[in-house]
Design a protein around this motif. Sequence first.
Motif, PDB file in Angstrom:
ATOM      1  N   TRP A   4       0.800  -1.091  -0.132  1.00  0.00           N
ATOM      2  CA  TRP A   4      -0.124  -0.006  -0.058  1.00  0.00           C
ATOM      3  C   TRP A   4       0.797   1.100  -0.083  1.00  0.00           C
ATOM      4  O   TRP A   4       1.756   1.387   1.081  1.00  0.00           O
ATOM      5  N   THR A  61       0.285   5.637  -1.198  1.00  0.00           N
ATOM      6  CA  THR A  61      -0.609   6.694  -1.802  1.00  0.00           C
ATOM      7  C   THR A  61       0.314   7.598  -2.587  1.00  0.00           C
ATOM      8  O   THR A  61       1.368   7.551  -2.605  1.00  0.00           O
ATOM      9  N   SER A 113      -2.807   6.353   9.010  1.00  0.00           N
ATOM     10  CA  SER A 113      -3.384   6.746   7.465  1.00  0.00           C
ATOM     11  C   SER A 113      -4.055   5.365   7.295  1.00  0.00           C
ATOM     12  O   SER A 113      -5.278   5.520   6.721  1.00  0.00           O
ATOM     13  N   TYR A 114      -3.146   4.280   7.148  1.00  0.00           N
ATOM     14  CA  TYR A 114      -3.901   2.955   6.437  1.00  0.00           C
ATOM     15  C   TYR A 114      -5.095   2.281   7.470  1.00  0.00           C
ATOM     16  O   TYR A 114      -6.140   2.202   7.019  1.00  0.00           O
ATOM     17  N   GLU A 169      -7.225   4.194   9.227  1.00  0.00           N
ATOM     18  CA  GLU A 169      -8.353   5.067   9.323  1.00  0.00           C
ATOM     19  C   GLU A 169      -8.901   4.976   7.977  1.00  0.00           C
ATOM     20  O   GLU A 169     -10.196   4.666   7.630  1.00  0.00           O
ATOM     21  N   THR A 170      -8.065   4.949   6.884  1.00  0.00           N
ATOM     22  CA  THR A 170      -8.706   4.729   5.517  1.00  0.00           C
ATOM     23  C   THR A 170      -9.231   3.354   5.198  1.00  0.00           C
ATOM     24  O   THR A 170     -10.488   3.415   4.649  1.00  0.00           O
ATOM     25  N   TYR A 171      -9.028   2.247   5.671  1.00  0.00           N
ATOM     26  CA  TYR A 171      -9.385   0.980   5.173  1.00  0.00           C
ATOM     27  C   TYR A 171     -10.262   0.421   6.652  1.00  0.00           C
ATOM     28  O   TYR A 171     -10.610  -0.528   6.527  1.00  0.00           O
TER      29      TYR A 171
END
Length: 110
Positions: free
Chosen positions: A23, A25, A58-59, A61-63
């Motif tokens: 992963w 971004t 961030s990961y 939260e995003t997923y």
Amino acid sequence: TGSLMENYVFTELVKKGLEIKFWRTGAGAEVDFVVKGAPVEVKSSILNSPLLTKSFFSYLETYKSSSGYLVNNNFYGKREVEGKTVYFYPLWAVPRLIKERIDPANQGAL
């Protein structure tokens, strides 16, 4: 040292037949591996406390992942972050991490 640690973790995951994803971004945030939807980060630094990177947050939260894993040189423990559990395992305990957390249904394969 970091590359060798990442290679070891990757090899252990592959040996267990786990599907490994990556992963990153467009802005450059990344985690080393994603296994069964959970981030697996490898850090070669010595940790004195359960520190996490912005990319790891961030990961999560995003997923909406409920857990994640950080492999490091020495720290063993866990940290609760906004309802999510992050487990810290030292490098020597990677087989235990896979057995206990990532792939507990395949315990006989170890």
